[in-house]
Design a protein around this motif. Structure first.
Motif, mmCIF file in Angstrom:
data_model
loop_
_atom_site.group_PDB
_atom_site.id
_atom_site.type_symbol
_atom_site.label_atom_id
_atom_site.label_comp_id
_atom_site.label_asym_id
_atom_site.label_seq_id
_atom_site.Cartn_x
_atom_site.Cartn_y
_atom_site.Cartn_z
ATOM 1 N N MET A 3 6.024 9.711 6.798
ATOM 2 C CA MET A 3 5.220 8.583 6.354
ATOM 3 C C MET A 3 5.547 7.396 7.236
ATOM 4 O O MET A 3 6.725 7.105 7.464
ATOM 5 N N ASN A 35 0.817 -1.210 0.000
ATOM 6 C CA ASN A 35 0.000 0.000 0.000
ATOM 7 C C ASN A 35 0.852 1.262 0.000
ATOM 8 O O ASN A 35 1.969 1.269 0.501
ATOM 9 N N GLU A 36 0.279 2.314 -0.581
ATOM 10 C CA GLU A 36 0.922 3.636 -0.500
ATOM 11 C C GLU A 36 0.927 4.061 0.977
ATOM 12 O O GLU A 36 -0.065 3.890 1.680
ATOM 13 N N LEU A 37 2.051 4.611 1.423
ATOM 14 C CA LEU A 37 2.124 5.046 2.816
ATOM 15 C C LEU A 37 1.345 6.341 3.006
ATOM 16 O O LEU A 37 1.334 7.193 2.126
ATOM 17 N N LYS A 38 0.745 6.461 4.156
ATOM 18 C CA LYS A 38 -0.021 7.676 4.459
ATOM 19 C C LYS A 38 0.919 8.776 4.933
ATOM 20 O O LYS A 38 1.819 8.541 5.726
ATOM 21 N N THR A 39 0.670 9.966 4.434
ATOM 22 C CA THR A 39 1.520 11.113 4.744
ATOM 23 C C THR A 39 0.890 11.987 5.816
ATOM 24 O O THR A 39 -0.304 12.270 5.758
ATOM 25 N N THR A 40 1.684 12.399 6.785
ATOM 26 C CA THR A 40 1.215 13.422 7.731
ATOM 27 C C THR A 40 2.295 14.477 7.891
ATOM 28 O O THR A 40 3.472 14.211 7.658
ATOM 29 N N CYS A 66 4.846 3.301 8.005
ATOM 30 C CA CYS A 66 4.305 2.042 7.507
ATOM 31 C C CYS A 66 3.508 1.384 8.624
ATOM 32 O O CYS A 66 4.053 1.129 9.699
ATOM 33 N N ASN A 67 2.216 1.109 8.370
ATOM 34 C CA ASN A 67 1.406 0.521 9.437
ATOM 35 C C ASN A 67 1.633 -0.981 9.581
ATOM 36 O O ASN A 67 1.102 -1.626 10.459
#
Ligand SMILES: [Zn+2]
Length: 164
Positions: A37, A10-15, A39-40
């Motif tokens: 970012m 999956n694309e990593l979520k950015t904060t 990785c969950n």
């Protein structure tokens, strides 16, 4: 961006976060708007500091304007910003390499003359400044601050948010 540490597809979520930038060797620099970012799956965390050269230059500019004497850590930061080893910096300033190390590691006090020497050496390599270092010193117009804050603009360059 995808995780390069595990199989997560999956694309990593950015904060965007505020980040204590201790990596640079200074304890009092906060970066606002650092993209991170995580990785969950494996927990690996990635940081984007944008234009690091620009970031370090901005920090160096703020340090040159400091009213109080530079600390050993700040001198070390400035030396590294110039890209000099301790030995090269010793050669440049005419001080013993050992003395430079002692000053950088806070085992020896920073003398006013050494502080000036470092500032002028750095300023000489950073000619495009919007202030006059001589003026700043001669007219006691240096800036008093304990903390430095910078924020990242959209193009990745850094702006001073404040030094207080
Ligand atoms: Zn991962």
């Amino acid at each position: 961006m995808k995780c390069s540490n595990c199989e997560n597809k999956n694309e990593l979520k950015t904060t965007k976060i505020s980040y204590k930038y201790k990596d640079c060797g200074l304890e009092n620099v906060t970066l606002i708007g650092v993209t991170t970012m995580k990785c969950n799956k494996c927990g690996e965390e990635y940081f984007n500091f944008g234009d690091i050269e620009n970031l370090h230059r901005k920090i160096a500019e703020i340090l040159l304007q400091k009213a109080d004497l530079l600390t050993g850590r700040e001198i070390k930061f400035l030396r590294k910003h110039l890209g000099y080893s301790g030995a090269m910096f010793a050669h440049l300033t005419g001080y013993a390499h050992e003395t430079i190390s002692r000053i950088e590691n806070a085992k020896q006090e920073v003398a006013e003359a050494f502080d000036r020497l470092v500032r002028f050496a750095v300023a000489n390599k950073m000619p495009d400044r919007d202030y006059d270092l001589h003026d700043l010193i001669l007219k006691n117009k240096g800036r008093h601050f304990l903390r430095i804050e910078l924020s990242q603009s959209k193009n990745g360059s850094w702006l001073e948010k404040g030094a207080a």
